[in-house]
Write an enzyme that holds these catalytic residues in place. Structure first.
Site, PDB file in Angstrom:
ATOM      1  CG  MET A   1      -1.902  -1.188   1.214  1.00  0.00           C
ATOM      2  SD  MET A   1      -3.082  -1.150  -0.133  1.00  0.00           S
ATOM      3  CE  MET A   1      -4.211   0.080   0.473  1.00  0.00           C
ATOM      4  CB  ALA A   2       4.437   1.845  -0.761  1.00  0.00           C
ATOM      5  CD  GLN A  61       3.611  -1.856   6.799  1.00  0.00           C
ATOM      6  OE1 GLN A  61       3.829  -1.616   5.617  1.00  0.00           O
ATOM      7  NE2 GLN A  61       2.611  -2.628   7.201  1.00  0.00           N
ATOM      8  CB  CYS A  92       8.093  -6.270   0.202  1.00  0.00           C
ATOM      9  SG  CYS A  92       8.399  -5.591  -1.437  1.00  0.00           S
ATOM     10  CE  LYS A 132       0.670  -7.405   5.049  1.00  0.00           C
ATOM     11  NZ  LYS A 132       0.390  -6.330   4.070  1.00  0.00           N
ATOM     12  N   GLY A 195      -5.675 -10.854   3.359  1.00  0.00           N
ATOM     13  CA  GLY A 195      -5.775 -11.453   2.034  1.00  0.00           C
ATOM     14  C   GLY A 195      -7.207 -11.668   1.604  1.00  0.00           C
ATOM     15  N   GLY A 218      -5.992  -4.486   2.915  1.00  0.00           N
ATOM     16  CA  GLY A 218      -5.056  -3.799   2.027  1.00  0.00           C
ATOM     17  C   GLY A 218      -5.772  -3.309   0.793  1.00  0.00           C
ATOM     18  NE  ARG A 219      -4.296  -7.100  -3.374  1.00  0.00           N
ATOM     19  CZ  ARG A 219      -4.656  -8.178  -4.074  1.00  0.00           C
ATOM     20  NH1 ARG A 219      -4.768  -8.094  -5.392  1.00  0.00           N
ATOM     21  NH2 ARG A 219      -4.911  -9.314  -3.475  1.00  0.00           N
TER      22      ARG A 219
END
Length: 365
Positions: A1-2, A61, A92, A132, A195, A218-219
């Site tokens: 999510m950077a 983070q 990552c 994480k 996820g 996240g996404r």
């Protein structure tokens, strides 16, 4: 999510989450920042870990590959009173990071992983540190059980598992069975699942199926900051869900533009940052290609207002077409690792010498 979860987007998500929860529905974690950049006092990195007045608790983070650097960065963050919670990212999957031994392949080196988490916990003192990670490098080299037990042993406050391997990147479906397995393996600290949380119903299903203590999103929130209102409602037992009209989406996008302009103190830069969000916001809505292209090329708030005004604000929520997967997905491919990396769980002198390169250019996972 950077590049996504900057202060502007966090505040927007928090505003929605607060509709059903006094604590704004959970933690809103900042963009991943490298510990080396903080120790070297990079101005932009320190700006990224600076939270707004309305951000409480403050969750940041960090990503690092050297225990001493990680420990020093955590100490500096707390000396400058920048955080109430620190999350360590070991997820990552980007090849330019993993081929140097960083990101999601680092937990394969058990001793190094242990030293990094221990250094962060020690430096943090009473401030909680969470971890994480991913399932592992690939299906033949899983690391999540060891990582969870190590995090528990050295004093981490919680462990979050993304149910994919580095090899999978963001492709396919997340393996929730691995999250359930980790919950059975790690019994002393909370286990969080990550996820394929695209809706509040997904979050409830994950909790039911895995026994996880919470979820990490996240996404799923890209272009849908109201997801946090849905999550807060669902976990409070309410069936209420946000089903925005096109006008509601337009108003939310406009609010996002205002927050980005304030964050960057530059209208042009804020709007350039917003462009990548346009397709996510209007997924499933009756917004044609020409209108989308125009919005993705907005030049000013006045220009944005004119382009939003041209949309059919009465268009109803489209349902399923607006939901489901969003953001990057890609495809499964062999994990990129340094030569000889998988030969041993111990870090060789050769790998240790070059490991710092894995922190030069990173992206979250």
């Amino acid at each position: 999510m950077a590049g996504i979860t900057n202060m502007a987007f966090r505040l927007l998500c928090r505003e929605f989450g607060a509709r059903h929860s006094e604590d704004a529905g959970g933690l809103y974690v900042g963009e991943m920042v490298t510990t080396r950049a903080l120790v070297e006092d990079h101005k932009e990195s320190w700006r990224l870990v600076t939270m707004g007045e309305k951000e409480t608790p403050r969750s940041i983070q960090l990503y690092g590959v050297d225990p001493a650097t990680v420990g020093r960065a955590v100490s500096m963050v707390l000396e400058r009173d920048k955080a109430d919670h620190i999350d360590l990212n070991f997820g990552c999957p980007v090849p330019k990071v993993t081929r140097r031994g960083g990101g999601g392949v680092l937990p394969w080196k058990t001793e190094l992983f242990t030293m990094i988490v221990r250094a962060a916990v020690k430096a943090a003192g009473d401030v909680p540190v969470t971890v994480k990670t991913r399932m592992g490098v690939d299906e033949d080299h899983l690391t999540y059980r060891d990582a969870g037990l190590i995090a528990q042993e050295v004093g981490a406050a919680a462990i979050a598992l993304h149910g994919r391997t580095v090899k999978q990147h963001y492709s396919g479906q997340a393996d929730w069975e691995a999250i359930a397995d980790l919950k059975q393996t790690v019994t002393g600290i909370p286990v969080l699942g990550n996820g394929d949380i695209w809706s509040a119903e997904d979050a409830l299903r994950m909790i039911e199926q895995t026994g996880a203590d919470g979820v990490v999103v996240g996404r799923g929130c890209q272009g849908r900051p109201w997801l946090f209102a849905d999550l807060a409602a669902a976990f409070s037992g309410s069936d209420e869900r946000v089903q925005p009209t096109l006008g509601d989406v337009a108003r939310t996008l406009r609010r996002h533009a205002e927050l980005l302009t304030e964050f960057y103190e530059d209208e042009g830069r804020g709007l350039r940052d917003l462009r990548k969000h346009v397709a996510w916001y209007f997924k499933g809505y009756p917004v044609g290609g020409e209108a989308r292209q125009g919005l993705a090329a907005m030049e000013s708030l006045e220009d944005l207002d004119a382009k939003l005004a041209a949309l059919d604000w009465d268009a109803p929520y489209p349902g399923a077409p607006a939901e489901g997967p969003r953001g990057r997905s890609g495809h499964s491919r062999r994990a990129a690792v340094p030569d000889g990396w998988m030969d041993s769980r111990e870090l060789s002198p050769e790998h240790r010498e070059r490991l710092h390169e894995a922190e030069l250019d990173t992206s979250g996972g």
